[in-house]
Design an enzyme around this catalytic site. Structure first.
Site, short mmCIF file in Angstrom:
data_model
loop_
_atom_site.label_atom_id
_atom_site.label_comp_id
_atom_site.label_asym_id
_atom_site.label_seq_id
_atom_site.Cartn_x
_atom_site.Cartn_y
_atom_site.Cartn_z
N GLU A 12 0.81 -1.22 0.00
CA GLU A 12 0.00 0.00 0.00
C GLU A 12 0.85 1.27 0.00
O GLU A 12 0.49 2.26 -0.64
CB GLU A 12 -0.96 -0.01 1.19
CG GLU A 12 -2.15 -0.94 1.03
CD GLU A 12 -1.76 -2.42 1.14
OE1 GLU A 12 -2.51 -3.27 0.64
OE2 GLU A 12 -0.71 -2.70 1.76
N HIS A 72 -11.32 -6.88 7.39
CA HIS A 72 -12.07 -6.57 6.17
C HIS A 72 -13.40 -5.88 6.49
O HIS A 72 -14.35 -5.99 5.73
CB HIS A 72 -12.33 -7.84 5.35
CG HIS A 72 -11.09 -8.55 4.91
ND1 HIS A 72 -10.41 -9.40 5.73
CD2 HIS A 72 -10.39 -8.50 3.75
CE1 HIS A 72 -9.35 -9.88 5.09
NE2 HIS A 72 -9.32 -9.33 3.89
#
Length: 328
Positions: free
Chosen positions: A60, A129
């Site tokens: 990321e 998540h």
């Protein structure tokens, strides 16, 4: 007008903007060949090629760092973080670099990147998540944060974000992708960043919300009205930074009672800032304390269906809070 799901509105807007402007590129984990983990970018690599739809490593910090560099060299990058929960390793690039480039260069440089990421629970995604950590980013001057839940708003805000000139964090509720359907205007529909939407008018109380909790709030407001409990106004913030202070305060001054609802943890959430704003600017108009509802104060959303349901606010818990508010 065309009826579209939330995911379709985002997909179609991305394609439309990439066709209009060759500077727009999409980059992220699995956005190319796979078309994204939720298929938001399905079929884009076939049309635009792998120089504009770029599959990146699982890193990321590298995704955002590369997007910043591309923006400084004339491109309009859209960087996808596969899940909001994975964004932590890019915090330095987002908060310390992208958000500060215009300021630190005295306006000589700017960073027109869009960071798209799915957030929120209700899909049994468990700890890594399901997170709603938007409040971490709303405190940072120089970074805009939007969280549309209606397809038309998503299309209009995405266009605004791409051409904004400064970094925008664009939050997409994963449960809403295929659950929310709406009429979407065509021909370059724009929604300005920083403008809330009064989804339902009312006179006795105001609910301020965003994301999937907006729909739970609407259901609770209508249920209360059916029982004769009063008329409830419902505001979709849409833009979390900057806030539409004018619309918020106008509603509060009309109704005198306020309930703020979001999925994120209550402590230190966006609702705390909205509550402070109301207390400072509209205290004289309040007929009751400002009330807030948020996710349970636990580190992350559980996996199992009963515990996930217990974590999330819903129509019933919002309705109970509304009845308490109405009793003042």
């Amino acid at each position: 007008m065309a009826t579209k799901l939330l995911i379709e509105a985002i997909h179609d807007t991305l394609i439309d903007e990439m066709r209009k402007d060759e500077r727009v590129i999409l980059m992220g984990e699995d956005v190319g060949v796979r078309g994204g983990v939720f298929r938001v970018s399905a079929d884009m690599i076939e049309e635009f090629g792998d120089m504009r739809v770029i599959d990146t490593p699982l890193a990321e910090s590298a995704i955002i760092g590369a997007a910043i560099g591309a923006s400084l060299n004339g491109l309009l990058p859209i960087a996808e973080i596969q899940f909001f929960d994975f964004i932590h390793s890019a915090m330095n690039q987002i908060l310390n670099e992208a958000a500060k480039i215009r300021y630190r260069s005295n306006g000589d440089f700017h960073c027109p990147i869009v960071i798209r990421t799915p957030y929120g629970g209700g899909v049994h995604g468990a700890l890594y998540h399901s997170q709603s950590i938007e409040a971490i980013f709303t405190r940072e001057p120089g970074l805009k944060v939007v969280a549309p839940i209606f397809p038309a708003d998503a299309a209009g805000l995405l266009r605004s974000a791409i051409h904004d000139g400064d970094p925008v964090l664009f939050l997409e509720h994963k449960k809403g992708y295929r659950a929310i359907r709406d009429e979407v205007p065509e021909n370059g529909h724009i929604v300005p960043i920083g403008k809330a939407r009064v989804v339902k008018s009312g006179s006795d109380a105001t609910i301020i919300s965003y994301g999937m909790m907006l729909h739970e709030s609407l259901a609770a407001a209508r249920a209360l009205e059916e029982k004769g409990g009063g008329s409830v106004e419902v505001i979709d913030l849409r833009s979390l930074r900057p806030l539409d202070t004018e619309t918020i305060l106008e509603s509060v001054m009309k109704t005198g009672k306020v309930l703020i609802v979001h999925e994120a943890n209550r402590f230190g959430g966006v609702g705390a800032e909205v509550s402070a704003l109301i207390s400072e600017e509209a205290f004289a108009w309040l007929d009751a304390p400002v009330m807030r509802i948020g996710g349970a104060e636990v580190p992350a959303m559980p996996y199992t269906k009963p515990l996930e349901a217990a974590y999330l606010p819903n129509q019933q818990t919002i309705g109970a809070a509304l009845e308490k508010l109405a009793a003042f």
